[in-house]
Scaffold this active site. Sequence first.
Site, PDB file in Angstrom:
ATOM      1  N   ASN A   1      15.623 -26.293 -29.797  1.00 54.49           N
ATOM      2  CA  ASN A   1      15.733 -27.742 -30.021  1.00 54.49           C
ATOM      3  C   ASN A   1      14.633 -28.454 -29.248  1.00 54.49           C
ATOM      4  OD1 ASN A   1      16.781 -28.653 -27.319  1.00 54.49           O
ATOM      5  ND2 ASN A   1      18.382 -27.182 -27.861  1.00 54.49           N
ATOM      6  N   ARG A   2      14.570 -29.754 -29.369  1.00 53.14           N
ATOM      7  CA  ARG A   2      13.430 -30.517 -28.855  1.00 53.14           C
ATOM      8  C   ARG A   2      13.557 -30.955 -27.403  1.00 53.14           C
ATOM      9  NH1 ARG A   2      10.113 -31.519 -32.987  1.00 53.14           N
ATOM     10  NH2 ARG A   2      11.018 -31.625 -35.082  1.00 53.14           N
TER      11      ARG A   2
END
Length: 224
Positions: free
Chosen positions: A30-31
């Site tokens: 994920n970011r």
Amino acid sequence: PQDRPLAGRRLLVTSGPTHEPIDPVRYIANRSSGKQGHAIAAAAAAAGAAVTLVSGPVTLADPPGVTVVKVESARDMLAAVEAALPVDAAVFAAAVADWRVASAGDQKIKKGQDGAPQLLLVENPDILATVARRAAGRPRLVVGFAAETENVLANARAKLARKGCDWIVANDVSAATGIMGGDRNAVHVVTGAGVDSWPSQSKEQVAAALVARIAAALAAADPR
Ligand code: C5P
């Protein structure tokens, strides 16, 4: 003393994303940048705490004066967190993957005649909830984060109850805010007693304010 309000306290912080393997060369991620969690660990160390930072894969430098344990997957993160207990306070700022691939292969998945692979996902352990609900050795203060894109406060209140933690630091990470991966953060600190909404400030300032609040809560609960 006033400048080292966490002297003699032990703190645990999780930070960064987790990487969940698909096969030896691929993963789900994920970011999360880890900026907020790393800033909290740095601020807690500066305030005099003995800090263990359990971090997923990030490109950030290790904060000075902090014991850093590097992990990849959610299951590795849970094991490292449990190994770091007992602590006075634990802050769960990591963006843990909710799911992992049920059976990550030992070999690279090949493009074949069978078409695209079907990945079966299974739920990861909830590290925050696991620690917050420990019968023995629960940290005195357990702080979770909530990254929401809508209904921020309502979702944060629900999360506080669902996870069994003491505070939720909630932020709005909808793309327009630039918070995810950015240098600034606007958070709401949601506790059983109510909500404090802090103005947008740098992630270092959020970290310093949160650490000051943690120090005050520990001092009130266990004055020395
Ligand atoms: O439920 P949600 O993922 O939004 O909750 C976010 C909070 O829970 C964060 O504090 C995050 O670090 C923690 N968490 C965790 N383990 C998980 C999922 C979330 O510790 N598997």
